[in-house]
Structure formats: structure tokens, C-alpha cells
Design an enzyme around this catalytic site. Structure first.
Site, PDB file in Angstrom:
ATOM      1  N   GLN A 173      -5.310  -0.612  -4.398  1.00 31.93           N
ATOM      2  CA  GLN A 173      -6.036  -1.716  -5.024  1.00 31.93           C
ATOM      3  C   GLN A 173      -6.878  -1.231  -6.196  1.00 31.93           C
ATOM      4  O   GLN A 173      -6.976  -1.905  -7.229  1.00 31.93           O
ATOM      5  CB  GLN A 173      -6.914  -2.431  -3.993  1.00 31.93           C
ATOM      6  CG  GLN A 173      -7.634  -3.650  -4.563  1.00 31.93           C
ATOM      7  CD  GLN A 173      -8.416  -4.414  -3.511  1.00 31.93           C
ATOM      8  OE1 GLN A 173      -8.054  -4.425  -2.341  1.00 31.93           O
ATOM      9  NE2 GLN A 173      -9.501  -5.048  -3.913  1.00 31.93           N
ATOM     10  N   CYS A 193      -2.793  -2.454   6.533  1.00 29.94           N
ATOM     11  CA  CYS A 193      -2.957  -1.115   7.109  1.00 29.94           C
ATOM     12  C   CYS A 193      -4.287  -1.000   7.838  1.00 29.94           C
ATOM     13  O   CYS A 193      -4.468  -0.119   8.683  1.00 29.94           O
ATOM     14  CB  CYS A 193      -2.825  -0.032   6.040  1.00 29.94           C
ATOM     15  SG  CYS A 193      -4.031  -0.155   4.708  1.00 29.94           S
ATOM     16  N   CYS A 233       0.844  -1.189   0.000  1.00 34.23           N
ATOM     17  CA  CYS A 233       0.000   0.000   0.000  1.00 34.23           C
ATOM     18  C   CYS A 233       0.884   1.245   0.000  1.00 34.23           C
ATOM     19  O   CYS A 233       1.800   1.372   0.813  1.00 34.23           O
ATOM     20  CB  CYS A 233      -0.896  -0.013   1.233  1.00 34.23           C
ATOM     21  SG  CYS A 233      -1.728   1.542   1.566  1.00 34.23           S
ATOM     22  N   HIS A 257      -5.944  -5.869   3.657  1.00 29.19           N
ATOM     23  CA  HIS A 257      -4.956  -4.808   3.784  1.00 29.19           C
ATOM     24  C   HIS A 257      -4.448  -4.741   5.220  1.00 29.19           C
ATOM     25  O   HIS A 257      -5.230  -4.524   6.151  1.00 29.19           O
ATOM     26  CB  HIS A 257      -5.575  -3.458   3.395  1.00 29.19           C
ATOM     27  CG  HIS A 257      -5.939  -3.370   1.943  1.00 29.19           C
ATOM     28  ND1 HIS A 257      -5.280  -2.540   1.061  1.00 29.19           N
ATOM     29  CD2 HIS A 257      -6.889  -4.023   1.208  1.00 29.19           C
ATOM     30  CE1 HIS A 257      -5.807  -2.673  -0.141  1.00 29.19           C
ATOM     31  NE2 HIS A 257      -6.791  -3.565  -0.074  1.00 29.19           N
TER      32      HIS A 257
END
Length: 203
Positions: free
Chosen positions: A132, A162, A91, A160
Site C-alpha cells: 500500500q 493478510c 499484497c 488487508h
């Protein structure tokens, strides 16, 4: 077991660039309160530099050339699907991993590509700092531009870190993105057929 032949084919950064990245990792370790000279961390900056080099090698590859390297004329006009393609990316907001699967479909318009090239295109775009949403669009655009098919469908499902390691800390959430062109965009039955096939356990 790591495929060393595959690693050799991946374009790598020059040694001087790796040294610069390693020096910066050394500074980061110091600034977070660590001692980069202690036994367990002596080689960490260079290991991290080489890891980042591998995780971002997509910047040094051309996805369109990957597809163009295996094009064939074939009069086939049904959906071609490569599903469950594993994705590992970083990311761009937090440099934390996101991972999942991509499902790619296209309807040929006189030209097909070698099936292994589609996962390679996915890998090329995924091995960059990514979102994404952007990853989904880039894969779709590349296949559409090179193959000029009747339609392209791309669906990506990913988790994810994150979201699960920091911030909201929701461990089981999955993000789904999709992009469609041509017949998949205009014809609901074609789109539904694709969605059914990627969800079906046919093997």
C-alpha cells in the site's frame, strides 16, 4: 454484470504463458493434498491462471501514457479531487487481496487531465503485486511527473486480508497511507482543505 468491452481492452498474457501458470497451479494443488483431476478442480488451474492474469494486468500497461492520452490546457488553479476510487490489489508478501479506496487531488499548473484517467492510473498500479505504501507513492509520482501541478495529494484507506484471514486476524483494521507534494506538503491550510473535502459527504 461483467463489462466484456472493458475486459477486451485489457492486455492479456499469451496462451503459452497461461498454460505454464496453469501447470504450476496444478502442482500447487497436488502439494497441498488435493487431486487436480477430480471433477470440481479439473478446470481450476486455468481459471486461476486467467484470474491471476487479470489481477496483474497493470504490469502490461503504462500509467504515464494513460495520463498523457488526455491532457488539456486550462487556467484553473483550485483543487481538483477524484475521491472514493475503489482499489483491489494483491499484497506481494502473501498474494492475498487488499482493498479500499483512494482519494486523489491536484492543483493544476496550466494543465488538467481527463477525470477518468486518474482512476485508470490507480487501477494500473493496483493491478500488480503491491504494498500500500508503494502504491500511494507511485500514484503521486505519476501525476506529479506528467501534469507538473502545483501540488498532488494521495490518500489510500485499505483493509488487508493478510491481517484479517491469517496472522493477527484483526478483521476491522484499516490502514491509511498518504503522500503530498508542493502546496499540499508546504501549506497546512491547503492540505486541511483537501482532507476536509475527501471526508465530506457532498453528493
Amino acid at each position: 454484470m461483467e463489462n466484456t468491452d472493458n475486459l477486451k481492452s485489457i492486455p492479456q498474457l499469451p496462451e503459452n504463458e497461461l498454460n505454464i501458470i496453469a501447470d504450476n497451479y496444478c502442482n500447487i494443488l497436488e502439494h497441498i493434498g488435493e487431486d487436480p483431476k477430480r471433477e470440481g478442480l479439473i478446470k481450476t488451474p486455468m481459471r486461476a491462471a486467467k484470474s491471476l492474469d487479470y489481477l496483474t494486468h497493470g504490469y502490461r500497461q503504462d500509467p504515464k501514457k494513460i495520463l498523457e492520452s488526455a491532457l488539456f490546457h486550462e487556467d484553473y488553479k483550485q483543487i481538483v479531487i477524484v475521491k472514493d476510487i475503489e482499489i483491489y490489489s494483491l499484497c506481494e508478501h502473501h498474494l492475498l487481496p487488499f482493498f479500499g479506496k483512494a482519494h486523489i487531488g491536484y492543483i493544476p499548473n496550466g494543465t488538467i487531465c481527463g477525470l477518468s484517467k486518474i482512476p485508470r492510473v490507480v487501477e494500473c498500479y493496483a493491478r500488480r503485486l503491491q504494498l500500500q505504501e508503494r502504491l500511494t507513492t507511485q500514484i503521486k509520482d505519476c501525476i506529479q511527473e506528467v501534469l507538473n501541478p502545483i501540488g498532488v495529494a494521495v490518500v489510500i484507506e485499505a483493509q488487508h486480508l493478510c491481517m484479517s484471514m491469517r496472522g493477527i486476524q484483526k478483521q476491522n483494521s484499516v490502514t491509511t497511507t498518504s503522500e503530498f507534494t508542493g502546496a499540499f506538503l508546504k501549506n497546512e491550510n491547503t492540505r486541511q482543505e483537501f482532507m476536509h473535502l475527501i471526508g465530506a459527504n457532498l453528493h
